[in-house]
Design a protein around this motif. Structure first.
Motif, PDB file in Angstrom:
ATOM      1  N   GLY A  72      31.414  -2.808   7.069  1.00  0.00           N
ATOM      2  CA  GLY A  72      32.633  -2.279   6.455  1.00  0.00           C
ATOM      3  C   GLY A  72      33.872  -2.806   7.141  1.00  0.00           C
ATOM      4  N   PRO A  73      35.015  -2.675   6.581  1.00  0.00           N
ATOM      5  CA  PRO A  73      35.289  -2.070   5.276  1.00  0.00           C
ATOM      6  C   PRO A  73      34.773  -2.951   4.143  1.00  0.00           C
ATOM      7  N   TYR A  74      34.662  -2.356   2.968  1.00  0.00           N
ATOM      8  CA  TYR A  74      33.965  -2.978   1.861  1.00  0.00           C
ATOM      9  C   TYR A  74      34.902  -3.533   0.795  1.00  0.00           C
ATOM     10  N   ASP A  81      36.429   2.082   3.114  1.00  0.00           N
ATOM     11  CA  ASP A  81      35.835   2.042   4.449  1.00  0.00           C
ATOM     12  C   ASP A  81      34.545   2.831   4.578  1.00  0.00           C
ATOM     13  N   ASN A  82      34.034   3.372   3.498  1.00  0.00           N
ATOM     14  CA  ASN A  82      32.863   4.234   3.540  1.00  0.00           C
ATOM     15  C   ASN A  82      31.789   3.688   2.604  1.00  0.00           C
ATOM     16  N   LEU A  83      30.576   3.458   3.122  1.00  0.00           N
ATOM     17  CA  LEU A  83      29.496   2.873   2.344  1.00  0.00           C
ATOM     18  C   LEU A  83      29.098   3.755   1.161  1.00  0.00           C
ATOM     19  N   ARG A  84      29.077   5.044   1.352  1.00  0.00           N
ATOM     20  CA  ARG A  84      28.721   5.957   0.259  1.00  0.00           C
ATOM     21  C   ARG A  84      29.719   5.847  -0.889  1.00  0.00           C
ATOM     22  N   ARG A  85      31.004   5.834  -0.548  1.00  0.00           N
ATOM     23  CA  ARG A  85      32.048   5.717  -1.582  1.00  0.00           C
ATOM     24  C   ARG A  85      31.964   4.348  -2.253  1.00  0.00           C
ATOM     25  N   GLU A 112      21.090   1.344   4.502  1.00  0.00           N
ATOM     26  CA  GLU A 112      21.024   1.476   5.964  1.00  0.00           C
ATOM     27  C   GLU A 112      19.708   0.906   6.495  1.00  0.00           C
TER      28      GLU A 112
END
Length: 139
Positions: A72-74, A81-85, A112
Motif C-alpha cells: 500500500g497505498p493502493y 491506504d487500506n487493502l480492505r477498502r 494476505e
C-alpha cells in the motif's frame, strides 16, 4: 468453499498467472468511475497519457497481488491506504458488486496469504517494469 471466493467473485479474470496479475492492461472503472470511489485528487487518464489515444483512456496495468498486503497505498495514484477498502472498491468499479463483510474478510485473507519472501532470482514478466517496494527490499 471459502477459498474459491477470489475466483467466484471474478477477480481471477484480471489477477491471474504466477504473480496473480501484472501481465495485462485493463480499463479501471468498467462499471463506475474509479475516482468517485477512491477519492483520487487527480483523475489520471492512464495509458492515454503515453499514447495520446482516446481508446487508451483509463487503462492501467493490473497490479501483481503477490505481496499486495505490504504494497500500500493502493491504485495508480496511492489514493487508498487500506487493502480492505481497495478490495471493496475494485469489486464495485470493476465487477459491479457490493461485497458483504464476510466476502471482504475472505478476499483480504486470501490476499494476505500471498505474502512471502521474493526469491533472489525473481524476474518480472517481460515488458513489466518492476521495482520492489522499500518494505520488501533486503536490508
Amino acid at each position: 468453499m471459502r477459498g474459491l471466493r477470489f475466483m467466484n467473485v471474478g477477480c481471477v479474470g484480471c489477477h491471474s498467472g504466477n504473480l496473480v496479475g501484472g501481465t495485462m492492461l485493463q480499463l479501471f472503472g468498467v462499471m463506475e468511475n474509479y475516482w468517485e470511489h477512491t477519492g483520487s485528487p487527480e483523475i489520471m487518464s492512464g495509458l492515454m497519457m503515453v499514447t495520446g489515444e482516446e481508446r487508451d483512456r483509463f487503462f492501467f496495468r493490473v497490479p501483481l497481488l503477490r505481496n499486495v498486503a505490504k504494497a500500500g497505498p493502493y491504485f495508480h495514484d496511492g489514493s487508498v491506504d487500506n487493502l480492505r477498502r481497495a478490495t471493496a472498491i475494485m469489486a464495485r468499479v470493476q465487477l459491479g458488486q457490493d461485497l458483504d463483510s464476510e466476502a471482504l474478510d475472505e478476499l483480504v485473507a486470501f490476499q494476505e496469504a500471498l505474502t512471502g519472501e521474493i526469491p533472489v532470482n525473481f524476474h518480472a514478466p517481460e515488458g513489466v517494469p518492476f521495482e520492489l517496494p522499500e518494505v520488501l527490499k533486503p536490508i
